[in-house]
Scaffold this active site. Structure first.
Site, PDB file in Angstrom:
ATOM      1  N   GLN A   1       0.824  -1.197   0.000  1.00  0.00           N
ATOM      2  CA  GLN A   1       0.000   0.000   0.000  1.00  0.00           C
ATOM      3  C   GLN A   1       0.865   1.256   0.000  1.00  0.00           C
ATOM      4  OE1 GLN A   1      -2.036   0.012   3.823  1.00  0.00           O
ATOM      5  NE2 GLN A   1      -0.256  -0.932   4.766  1.00  0.00           N
TER       6      GLN A   1
ATOM      7  N   TYR B   1     -10.714   7.626  19.595  1.00  0.00           N
ATOM      8  CA  TYR B   1     -10.850   6.355  18.875  1.00  0.00           C
ATOM      9  C   TYR B   1     -10.241   5.217  19.692  1.00  0.00           C
ATOM     10  CZ  TYR B   1     -10.008   2.734  15.371  1.00  0.00           C
ATOM     11  OH  TYR B   1      -9.966   1.534  14.697  1.00  0.00           O
TER      12      TYR B   1
ATOM     13  N   ASP C   1      -0.450   1.095  14.234  1.00  0.00           N
ATOM     14  CA  ASP C   1      -0.024   2.456  14.579  1.00  0.00           C
ATOM     15  C   ASP C   1       0.455   2.538  16.018  1.00  0.00           C
ATOM     16  OD1 ASP C   1      -2.490   2.981  16.283  1.00  0.00           O
ATOM     17  OD2 ASP C   1      -3.411   2.688  14.326  1.00  0.00           O
TER      18      ASP C   1
ATOM     19  N   GLU D   1      -0.278  -8.714  13.405  1.00  0.00           N
ATOM     20  CA  GLU D   1      -0.603  -8.025  12.159  1.00  0.00           C
ATOM     21  C   GLU D   1      -1.239  -8.990  11.169  1.00  0.00           C
ATOM     22  OE1 GLU D   1      -0.607  -4.812  11.285  1.00  0.00           O
ATOM     23  OE2 GLU D   1      -0.430  -4.735  13.424  1.00  0.00           O
TER      24      GLU D   1
ATOM     25  N   ASP E   1       0.479 -13.174   9.632  1.00  0.00           N
ATOM     26  CA  ASP E   1      -0.924 -13.212   9.259  1.00  0.00           C
ATOM     27  C   ASP E   1      -1.716 -13.669  10.485  1.00  0.00           C
ATOM     28  OD1 ASP E   1      -3.411 -13.669   8.233  1.00  0.00           O
ATOM     29  OD2 ASP E   1      -2.748 -14.912   6.562  1.00  0.00           O
ATOM     30  N   CYS E   2      -2.688 -12.868  10.898  1.00  0.00           N
ATOM     31  CA  CYS E   2      -3.372 -13.172  12.156  1.00  0.00           C
ATOM     32  C   CYS E   2      -4.268 -14.404  12.062  1.00  0.00           C
ATOM     33  CB  CYS E   2      -4.183 -11.975  12.628  1.00  0.00           C
ATOM     34  SG  CYS E   2      -5.692 -11.682  11.691  1.00  0.00           S
TER      35      CYS E   2
ATOM     36  N   ASP F   1      -8.658  -4.363  15.428  1.00  0.00           N
ATOM     37  CA  ASP F   1      -8.440  -3.072  14.765  1.00  0.00           C
ATOM     38  C   ASP F   1      -7.945  -3.301  13.342  1.00  0.00           C
ATOM     39  OD1 ASP F   1      -8.463  -0.258  14.803  1.00  0.00           O
ATOM     40  OD2 ASP F   1      -6.317  -0.182  15.172  1.00  0.00           O
TER      41      ASP F   1
ATOM     42  N   TYR G   1     -11.475  12.321  11.713  1.00  0.00           N
ATOM     43  CA  TYR G   1     -12.430  11.727  10.780  1.00  0.00           C
ATOM     44  C   TYR G   1     -13.466  12.756  10.345  1.00  0.00           C
ATOM     45  CZ  TYR G   1     -10.734   7.030  12.031  1.00  0.00           C
ATOM     46  OH  TYR G   1      -9.966   5.925  12.239  1.00  0.00           O
TER      47      TYR G   1
ATOM     48  N   GLU H   1     -16.370  13.141  11.465  1.00  0.00           N
ATOM     49  CA  GLU H   1     -17.664  12.472  11.395  1.00  0.00           C
ATOM     50  C   GLU H   1     -17.834  11.621  12.662  1.00  0.00           C
ATOM     51  OE1 GLU H   1     -17.637   9.831   8.023  1.00  0.00           O
ATOM     52  OE2 GLU H   1     -15.607   9.166   8.441  1.00  0.00           O
TER      53      GLU H   1
END
Length: 361
Positions: free
Chosen positions: A138, A167, A191, A210, A261-262, A282, A357, A359
């Site tokens: 990404q 959050y 994060d 992750e 990979d979770c 999350d 956000y 919102e």
């Protein structure tokens, strides 16, 4: 300009022509009889204006120019002021509404425009590109906002800003949970915000896992925190108000971070009989799409839910994010998934305002 009456297209054109001609702009008129006029005015420096006159009483003026200095913006404002004054003279009290939008700045070094989850375009007060890299999975950006501090943006989706403790607190239970001496599993959260806040509460052990992007179904997600190693590296350097020092090492006194990979990790924990007091997901928000052809989206989320229930103690709690409060169909469909799990569950929900956000979530 929104008028209280039908517009005489020819009268509007003749009234505004002198304003553009004074600027040395050449004129091209397109007339569609019952559908009004489109007039373009072009200046030698490449600036141009579009004047669209609709017979039902809507008059639009769009001005585009390459202006990277104050003088250019002042000239544009002066031209638009003259247009507004002339329209008011022409129609007297028959203008219902005049709406002037601020300039949209395109192609700049700093991109200030990012969509909300429900598709509204928001202009942020971004003044610096702090970090911009492409990982194998990404694009990763960290941009600085005057209001919100550094903001993590993954592939065009606003994830988390330094202002967004609300959050993190909400996805941890809004201060109502006692994590002292507890076993906690975090799915995603790269994060570092959740990990940093939970470590302060003296848990027995926190495991953060992750996810590998190549394991995901090929579908559209509204990503929020699906992080790879490069995101962790960027956050530990530029998001320290959020993650503190917990990402400096992948293992601490009461936590460990697994870059795996979770899904296989969850399956392994379930087979081993390992149980947790809390599971915090999350990984991703509720998918925006509710199309039947994208049912694999929901199958993926149900898989995560089912596996999480298998490693959650009988009296344990599972926390996850939802989505923008305006996406009612997607949120309702997510709640329906909870009745399709292999075991019965009870759930509650909470609405919070996440500053960056712009919102309710």
């Amino acid at each position: 300009f929104s008028l209280n009456l039908a517009a005489d297209c020819n009268a509007v054109l003749k009234a505004l022509q002198p304003i553009f001609q004074e600027q040395g702009m050449t004129e091209t008129v397109h007339n569609w009889e019952d559908h009004g006029y489109l007039v373009t005015y072009i200046k030698k420096n490449g600036s141009f204006a579009n004047l669209r006159i609709h017979p039902h009483g809507l008059v639009l003026v769009d001005l585009q120019s390459y202006n990277d200095h104050v003088k250019g913006r002042e000239e544009a404002d002066q031209l638009l002021n003259k247009v507004e004054e002339r329209m008011k003279e022409l129609f007297h009290g028959n203008i219902k509404r005049v709406k002037r939008l601020p300039a949209i700045l395109r192609g700049g070094v700093i991109d200030r425009y990012w969509p909300t989850a429900d598709g509204r375009l928001v202009e942020y007060d971004i003044d610096e590109v702090v970090y911009d890299e492409d990982s194998p999975f990404q694009n990763i950006k960290i941009l600085h906002s005057k209001q919100f501090g550094n903001i993590l943006i993954l592939s065009g989706d606003v994830n988390l800003a330094e202002s967004d403790l609300a959050y993190t607190q909400a996805i941890m239970g809004s201060g109502k949970e006692d994590y002292t001496g507890k076993e906690v599993l975090i799915l995603g959260g790269g994060d570092g915000g959740i990990l940093y806040e939970i470590v302060k509460l003296k848990p027995k052990m926190v495991t953060m896992v992750e996810i590998s992007f190549d394991k995901w179904p090929s579908i559209h997600f509204n990503l929020t925190s699906n992080i790879d190693q490069m995101v962790i590296d960027g956050c530990k350097k530029y998001m320290r108000k959020t993650c503190g020092d917990v990402l400096d090492n992948l293992k601490g006194e009461c936590y460990q971070v697994l870059i795996e990979d979770c899904i296989p990790v969850l399956k392994r924990y379930a087979k081993e009989g390992r149980m947790f007091d809390y599971v915090i997901n999350d990984l991703t928000a509720v998918p925006i799409s509710t199309s039947p052809e994208e049912d694999s989206t929901w199958e993926f989320l149900r898989l995560i839910l089912d596996l999480s229930m298998k490693v959650l103690k009988q009296d344990g709690k599972y926390f996850t994010q939802g989505n923008c409060i305006n996406l009612t169909d997607a949120l309702t469909l997510y709640e329906e998934q909870l009745s399709r799990l292999y075991c019965p569950v009870e759930f509650s929900k909470e609405t919070v305002c996440v500053p960056s956000y712009m919102e309710l979530y």
